[in-house]
Design a protein around this motif. Structure first.
Motif: not given
Length: 425
Positions: A257-262
């Motif tokens: 979901x792209x939540x590990x880099x935010x």
């Protein structure tokens, strides 16, 4: 005040003091064994890279942890009753810490399975079943709240370790992190276990009005023949599947979901979400336990399980929003963790206190089945469909079905059972 009344009131005060002390020690023991389950998701990526294996293969470790924790829980409950709460809980805490020490040196999947999965599962299972069984005996008048409080220790214990472990993984690596925290948590649990003790005998407890029991004590061999037990077992399995899917897979679907880099509020989204989850997962247990003590077990189950299904649906639909991803992850856990206060208190209300530890050991096996569906089976479903939507759809469906079963089926079945097996006043 006459002497007899004075002695009765003094006994009540001492009992309340002793109960509060035992509850606090129980919470500490549960906190000491919580990290192997609740920070597991932080180790999946380093382990897949180190061992050169797939996520599904690594997730078998998590299933082994829960399976050994749960499938052997009837035996563990019997051993606690047979050899004493202090000795067995102490051994369990030591094994839990040792599992991380051994896993830090694992160089193959088989070594990882044996150390983290088998040794860790046996250790955490002894402590979990023993402490819950102890508390429903100490608090027959507030079983939901007491079981929820110690279960909160298990759910919230990893809150203290999530950020330190996440930072340690980045700074010193997985091996040193597991070794250090394994030793520390094992020692804390072992020391705390030395202060546990069983409540007074039923005869002395009967002198206190709030301590009297209203249902007959049913041994495990008879409990296992009742439809009401197997309905609770099926419901526990479905709810465990839903929650353990999130617990074991969160780092994986957060990455997709792209939540590990935010960042959210200046902090990395994933460890922040995990920390909030630990808080909510802990608070919900005594909260809904307290509610169920007042408004009924099944009514509370129906509300909480439906609440989780709705929260998980909203979480999935807003998975591209970092702030909502973090906040709604906590809401999801707020609707899940209460199963660990509602089911043991409901079971003991139904089948009595004498065999509470062993009876709950059999019911707790449902958590092991849930770990299989929520761990490797969920990972395989994602792998075959290349999407997390089918996985979430199954979990949400289980939440809704279990809520309906609680209100429309379990409530009636349990009322009929209690009416037939109540103690004569």
């Amino acid at each position: 005040m006459n002497r007899e009344q004075y002695l009765i009131e003094s006994a009540q005060v001492k009992s309340l003091s002793a109960r509060g002390y035992q509850l606090a020690i129980g919470v500490i023991c549960m906190m000491a064994i919580s990290s192997p389950q609740y920070v597991w998701t932080l180790f999946t990526a380093p382990l897949t890279a180190k061992l050169g294996v797939s996520l599904a293969q690594v997730q078998i470790t998590f299933s082994l942890l829960i399976i050994l924790q749960t499938f052997f829980s009837p035996v563990q409950g019997y051993l606690v009753d047979r050899f004493g709460i202090r000795s067995l809980v102490g051994v369990g805490c030591a094994l839990s810490g040792l599992s991380w020490v051994l896993a830090s040196q694992a160089s193959s999947l088989s070594m990882l399975y044996l150390s983290y999965g088998v040794v860790g599962g046996l250790g955490t299972g002894i402590v979990y079943v023993g402490i819950v069984g102890l508390m429903v005996r100490w608090f027959p008048d507030r079983r939901g709240l007491a079981a929820g409080a110690v279960a909160a220790g298990y759910g919230m214990g990893a809150m203290i370790t999530t950020f330190p472990i996440s930072n340690s993984l980045q700074n010193v690596g997985m091996e040193t992190t597991m070794l250090t925290f394994g030793l520390a948590l094992g020692i804390v649990g072992l020391v705390a276990s030395r202060f546990l003790r069983q409540p007074p005998t039923s005869q002395s407890m009967d002198s206190l009005p709030e301590m009297k029991q209203t249902v007959v004590d049913v041994p495990p061999r008879k409990v296992l023949k009742t439809p009401v037990f197997w309905l609770m077992f099926a419901m526990f399995t479905m709810m465990s599947t839903s929650g353990l899917m999130v617990t074991s897979q969160m780092a994986s679907f957060a990455k997709d979901f792209g939540m590990t880099t935010v960042m959210v509020m200046g902090m990395a989204a994933l460890p922040l979400a995990l920390t909030i989850d630990r808080v909510c997962n802990g608070l919900t247990r005594p909260l809904f336990g307290w509610i169920s003590d007042r408004y009924g077990r099944e009514n509370t189950m129906a509300f909480a399980f439906l609440f989780e299904g709705i929260a998980m649906t909203l979480w999935l639909l807003t998975s591209d929003n970092p702030v909502l991803f973090v906040l709604l992850s906590g809401v999801v856990f707020l609707g899940w963790g209460e199963i660990f206060s509602l089911f043991p208190s409901t079971l003991t209300d139904t089948f009595g206190t004498r065999h509470a530890t062993t009876n709950y050991g059999f019911l707790y096996m449902a958590q092991g089945i849930g770990s299989i569906f929520g761990g490797p089976v969920a990972a395989l479903l994602h792998q075959s469909t290349d999407s997390w939507y089918p996985v979430f759809a199954v979990a949400i469906s289980f939440d809704i079905i279990t809520a309906l079963l609680a209100f429309f089926v379990l409530k009636r079945m349990r009322a009929n059972w209690i009416a037939k097996h109540s103690l004569k006043s």
